[in-house]
Scaffold this active site. Sequence first.
Site, PDB file in Angstrom:
ATOM      1  N   GLU D  62       0.817  -1.209   0.000  1.00  9.75           N
ATOM      2  CA  GLU D  62       0.000   0.000   0.000  1.00  9.75           C
ATOM      3  C   GLU D  62       0.854   1.263   0.000  1.00  9.75           C
ATOM      4  O   GLU D  62       0.530   2.242  -0.672  1.00  9.75           O
ATOM      5  CB  GLU D  62      -0.947   0.008   1.198  1.00  9.75           C
ATOM      6  CG  GLU D  62      -2.080  -1.017   1.124  1.00  9.75           C
ATOM      7  CD  GLU D  62      -1.673  -2.395   1.586  1.00  9.75           C
ATOM      8  OE1 GLU D  62      -0.511  -2.582   2.021  1.00  9.75           O
ATOM      9  OE2 GLU D  62      -2.521  -3.309   1.527  1.00  9.75           O
ATOM     10  N   HIS D 131     -10.107  -4.114  10.802  1.00 14.36           N
ATOM     11  CA  HIS D 131     -10.661  -3.871   9.468  1.00 14.36           C
ATOM     12  C   HIS D 131     -11.896  -2.975   9.481  1.00 14.36           C
ATOM     13  O   HIS D 131     -12.697  -3.034   8.556  1.00 14.36           O
ATOM     14  CB  HIS D 131     -11.044  -5.198   8.795  1.00 14.36           C
ATOM     15  CG  HIS D 131      -9.898  -6.033   8.322  1.00 14.36           C
ATOM     16  ND1 HIS D 131      -9.074  -6.705   9.175  1.00 14.36           N
ATOM     17  CD2 HIS D 131      -9.431  -6.308   7.085  1.00 14.36           C
ATOM     18  CE1 HIS D 131      -8.156  -7.370   8.491  1.00 14.36           C
ATOM     19  NE2 HIS D 131      -8.344  -7.145   7.215  1.00 14.36           N
TER      20      HIS D 131
HETATM   21  C1  LIG Z   1      -2.196  -4.526   4.733  1.00 14.36           C
HETATM   22  C2  LIG Z   1      -3.200  -5.409   4.105  1.00 14.36           C
HETATM   23  N1  LIG Z   1      -3.461  -5.286   2.796  1.00 14.36           N
HETATM   24  C3  LIG Z   1      -4.365  -6.077   2.199  1.00 14.36           C
HETATM   25  C4  LIG Z   1      -5.059  -7.030   2.925  1.00 14.36           C
HETATM   26  C5  LIG Z   1      -6.122  -7.910   2.255  1.00 14.36           C
HETATM   27  N2  LIG Z   1      -5.645  -9.308   2.192  1.00 14.36           N
HETATM   28  C6  LIG Z   1      -6.049 -10.246   3.073  1.00 14.36           C
HETATM   29  S1  LIG Z   1      -5.345 -11.743   2.776  1.00 14.36           S
HETATM   30  C7  LIG Z   1      -4.496 -11.130   1.422  1.00 14.36           C
HETATM   31  C8  LIG Z   1      -3.616 -12.028   0.609  1.00 14.36           C
HETATM   32  C9  LIG Z   1      -2.467 -12.482   1.419  1.00 14.36           C
HETATM   33  O1  LIG Z   1      -1.674 -13.365   0.676  1.00 14.36           O
HETATM   34  P1  LIG Z   1      -0.687 -14.313   1.436  1.00 14.36           P
HETATM   35  O2  LIG Z   1       0.163 -13.538   2.379  1.00 14.36           O
HETATM   36  O3  LIG Z   1       0.041 -15.122   0.419  1.00 14.36           O
HETATM   37  O4  LIG Z   1      -1.591 -15.237   2.365  1.00 14.36           O
HETATM   38  P2  LIG Z   1      -2.625 -16.384   1.936  1.00 14.36           P
HETATM   39  O5  LIG Z   1      -3.970 -15.754   2.055  1.00 14.36           O
HETATM   40  O6  LIG Z   1      -2.278 -16.810   0.549  1.00 14.36           O
HETATM   41  O7  LIG Z   1      -2.413 -17.450   2.947  1.00 14.36           O
HETATM   42  C10 LIG Z   1      -4.786  -9.795   1.233  1.00 14.36           C
HETATM   43  C11 LIG Z   1      -4.221  -8.976   0.158  1.00 14.36           C
HETATM   44  C12 LIG Z   1      -4.772  -7.109   4.298  1.00 14.36           C
HETATM   45  N3  LIG Z   1      -5.408  -7.968   5.098  1.00 14.36           N
HETATM   46  N4  LIG Z   1      -3.831  -6.317   4.858  1.00 14.36           N
END
Ligand SMILES: Cc1ncc(C[n+]2csc(CCOP(=O)(O)OP(=O)(O)O)c2C)c(N)n1
Lengths: 343, 343, 326, 326
Positions: D62, D131
Amino acid sequence: MDPIDQAHQSREWLIESCRRMLLIRHFEETLIGLQNQGHFAGHYHVYIGQEATGVPALSCLAPDDHIFTTHRNHGHLLARGAEPGRMYAEILGRRDGYNKGKGGTFHIAASHLGFHHTSGIVGGIIPLAAGAAYAAKARKTGQIAVCLIGDGALEEGAAPESFNIASLWKLPVLYLCENNGKYGAGRALGAAQSFSMAAYPLTDLPKVYKIPAQQVDGTDALAVYRVVSEVVGKIRQGQGPQFIETHTVRWPGSESNWPVVPVVTSVDLAWDASAAPEKFRDWYRASDPVLAFIRKIVEAGAATRAQLAEIDAQAVDLIDRAAKFALASPFPEPQEALTDVFA
Amino acid sequence: MDPIDQAHQSREWLIESCRRMLLIRHFEETLIGLQNQGHFAGHYHVYIGQEATGVPALSCLAPDDHIFTTHRNHGHLLARGAEPGRMYAEILGRRDGYNKGKGGTFHIAASHLGFHHTSGIVGGIIPLAAGAAYAAKARKTGQIAVCLIGDGALEEGAAPESFNIASLWKLPVLYLCENNGKYGAGRALGAAQSFSMAAYPLTDLPKVYKIPAQQVDGTDALAVYRVVSEVVGKIRQGQGPQFIETHTVRWPGSESNWPVVPVVTSVDLAWDASAAPEKFRDWYRASDPVLAFIRKIVEAGAATRAQLAEIDAQAVDLIDRAAKFALASPFPEPQEALTDVFA
Amino acid sequence: MRELAYYEAKLEGLREILAADERVHFITEIATGFLGLSPHRVHFRQIASSFPDRVIAPPISELAFCGVAIGAAMAGLRPIVDLITASFAFEAWPQIVNEAANAFYMSGGQTRAPVVFHLLHGLRGAGAAQHSHSPQAMLWNCPGLKIVLPSSPRDVKGLLKTAAASDSPTVFIDHVLLFEYRGSVPENDEAIPFGQAEIKRSGADVTVVATSLMVQRSLAVAERLAKDGIQVEVVDPRTIVPLDFDTIMGSVEKTGRVVVVDECHQSCGVAAELVARIAEAGFDKLKAPIRRVVTLDVPIPFSPRLEEFVSPSEARIAEAIRAAAR
Amino acid sequence: MRELAYYEAKLEGLREILAADERVHFITEIATGFLGLSPHRVHFRQIASSFPDRVIAPPISELAFCGVAIGAAMAGLRPIVDLITASFAFEAWPQIVNEAANAFYMSGGQTRAPVVFHLLHGLRGAGAAQHSHSPQAMLWNCPGLKIVLPSSPRDVKGLLKTAAASDSPTVFIDHVLLFEYRGSVPENDEAIPFGQAEIKRSGADVTVVATSLMVQRSLAVAERLAKDGIQVEVVDPRTIVPLDFDTIMGSVEKTGRVVVVDECHQSCGVAAELVARIAEAGFDKLKAPIRRVVTLDVPIPFSPRLEEFVSPSEARIAEAIRAAAR
Ligand SMILES: Cc1ncc(C[n+]2csc(CCOP(=O)(O)OP(=O)(O)O)c2C)c(N)n1
Ligand SMILES: Cc1ncc(C[n+]2csc(CCOP(=O)(O)OP(=O)(O)O)c2C)c(N)n1
Ligand SMILES: [Mg+2]
Ligand SMILES: [Mg+2]
């Protein structure tokens, strides 16, 4: 030598690991049902497909080590022996939840198991884990900290900033990065550039900060155990931070943002996936780490199919009772919202 | 082949570069005097010792390229031809300053020279430069963006996050990282681990994100010119981001947080540093990039000492008049504080 | 009681805290931390070298090093972490407002994060737009953080002790322009409890509620106005979380006239909240509209003339008090 | 005039903006951007695929991708950048509050940064502590940012157009719980100027100043209270920067009774500022204390019962209006 035969993987360990993996699987399958029935609101993330990472990895830790995890925490807590009933109660916002219903799915904490703070902010825990490691080192407690993150978390600046500090200060922290993007709609692809990460393999990033890093197949429980236990030993010896990337194949049930259960997992499914709908069958056949583990145990003669089926039935029953426990737990009193703001 | 002879470094370029370096040097020396006399308040940072980086590097750019710089911006602006009088006026908070006195030393902007926004936040400009590059690429203007940062900025998460995006989106951006920590009390040490950066050489960090990166001696104006012009060519051809780390030796006058001028730079000093106090003499002898450049020009026969002394005298005079201009410029009217909040 | 300069009391507090509790670690830039660029910073370096294992310099990575402090607090230490210039707290915003502030609540009371964030806020002279923030209002909008705003030598020492002993994450917001003020500081260890406002000056005509440097500025104005016959009462909340609203309202009930002086920008600043609370609770008691003297709603300009113009200056404070007294 | 659902009007606005101006680029996560996790998000994906070169998905960075948008704005584009959940704006805080907000001022009027930040704020149901933020109060404390809070189908489209055309950095703060509301939206392109409050409902007894989702919630309460004979006037500022204070005060002068309803946490929230301004300007006109209905000052709990309890619910709004009317 067949890893099954290795001294450090006793029959008990195999069976117990299998039991925990099945527990996680059924926990999540049942949870999806609870959501579909409207028992809780909001977004949530399941650990299906990653059981063979969390269970063996966390079995390498001491009881008082510090563990920080993310939105995808359910499997980690269960792997450490958290009570599924209290977890469901938390996810359903009930009084008996680990966090008294104040946290919910993203934030399940169980301090007595080392889960002090579970963050739903991608990257949020990365510095915290280094901090807990700092405290352990300063207080000479012998504890280590484990930072359980997804591949996406490496895209946040918090990751490299924390790697730098952990490396400079030689902190006893293990970064376990579960890359669940392989072949799926996920993010990092492991061996190639994804739409969102130019650094590949991902292990190159910690390596820049002189943190030893390696990759391991996260669907192979024995390989995970071997690598994690070795690396944890090095950390305890004072060698500083270590990084492990595990690869799993994204469970197709989570392709949409709201997961669906194509088939309830069973021991039989390990040999015959025809019960799974066409479009999911391949995953259960080739990529499901729990079914692969079941096959391995049986093939190695460590347990029979029937014995595992019995374990599975117990897991199903335990989860069933856990869900009932949670559904019977009352919602917290409204006034409870005003407590726990300050310690 | 002596680089002086290379076709792309004409005699005019050498003389003009020398003039700009001397201008920067005298600008900063005089500025320190203005601060000591109480003409302006607050913390500030001078570019002494880095002149042979900024001047040749920025001479490789087109007039409409975008440039983002930091708290240590004075040399960059002067290298691009900014008026020293308006710069002083800005630093003294006067009406005729580039920013009408609203920015001050950390924030000198001169949009017509490509300096849209100069940030005093370490790492603040790194994403902005990628953004300007994004705009240039989207609008197909042929412009590139240059991001002028110090070695310390790589410790901020903004750096790796931005490298990732610049690489993924193949943005036309040049990262010029001026590592002024060598042998000084500064931060990164170039070839070894510093107290604050585990990644070394620093070029390893952009390389993780598949950004080509190289190091160059920032006290060698010709080497800087060669590397930057080559790399700028590649960026204009659409090859995506590039990273250059330059090394300079920290000027001992800035060891304390409030700089002092040990000796006013002159052409003669290039051959006889005895005018400098003992404790600073080594730096002027061995590490001063302006004096080194002067010697090189004279030794190569591109100009005589007398000719350079004349240029130096003109620079001193220009700076003198610039300071007078600024001191004569009125403070802005108080009400002016209320304008320029919204465009 | 002996007199100390503010910076001396602050240093003394830190030294005593570090000496008394091994769990206190201080993450800070040694050269410019704790006392900023003030000429007294050399004294801080002496403390740093007395506790070499517990005063540690981080990389320029505010987000991570604040998170490290929070994580260390969760695991048994009592870290103090220095953002130095308050504006740099923004770099660590996600850790401060979304991890530290929420940890105890979100875990259902399981996890304490006894960390102290140290910030130097406000218009320090030529800080310009990016180095002059007063983030206390933003932080007050984040439940879960205790917020301390000392204004006197005795307070800075006593409140620092309480902050270091607090079980909740605490933001300790100081002002470099306070460092030269002198005042009495008790010899013996005296922690000042949070949530106890102090009436820094008594007066029957107008209540001034002020924080941080604005307390000293208001006191100076009050002295001058006393000569014109306006008796000003200056109330210093000292901590805004927790807030001792009773003491404030006690004064409001006495005077019926209120000026709130604070260095945040106007909109949604600390003064806005104080005015809102006083206006609600004091509706029947107020004899005149509550006035705010705050930083004007523009980015902070560099030029000293402009900076003075936008700041809650003595001139503006005096004018507001006179208007309120009418 | 035709009726549209809020989300339809919002989508229509975005489509028209992208079609009309090549300089508009939209940085967002394609799967969950713009409409969040709402079931209608598939429609956004259609827009994304209509403008493949100008709707682009960034990494989870971000801080950097907001900075990229700001830098691109400085260099001639008019980017819209999507933080999606407003809480994620904290990750980009230094870029939003210390670069974008200051750019024009700090450069002495040289550099425009016409960027739009898109955020989904507030209690969305089970967002829990991390959130559910409403950062508009913190942002209002940062001069230099325009702040838009739409509440109706017509407003969301018209204000989005004005935001995209604004030469100043603009924070566009939306609420997923508005998406299903329906209302009339003119066929022809109708941008709504910033700084024009709208009286969403007329009434002579009590003025309610409300923003975002709270406008709809207040309107629902107003309907019910009308049956009990309390005539509520609902004033929606629509943008808080710039703020149309005249329209607010016009209503206050008419009713003399005010309730401010806003979803920020109480302390230093948007309501605090509105109360402070109204209390000052309306001192002689107010017949009762101004009341605030806001989110209680605790982190947001997950459990629905608790979330409801801390939120500015219809029950709490009704209670405050009744009290003000007394
Ligand atoms: C700072 C922030 N940006 C965006 C999000 C929205 N978000 C939740 S899970 C996710 C994907 C995360 O990917 P990864 O770290 O690979 O974890 P996975 O869900 O694949 O286990 C996103 C972008 C968030 N929770 N926090
Ligand atoms: C976010 C942030 N943190 C800390 C500072 C204080 N600070 C100003 S300059 C500086 C050192 C920067 O080092 P480097 O990037 O190498 O630049 P140099 O001064 O050596 O040219 C620091 C820490 C700041 N301005 N911004
Ligand atoms: Mg992933
Ligand atoms: Mg440097």
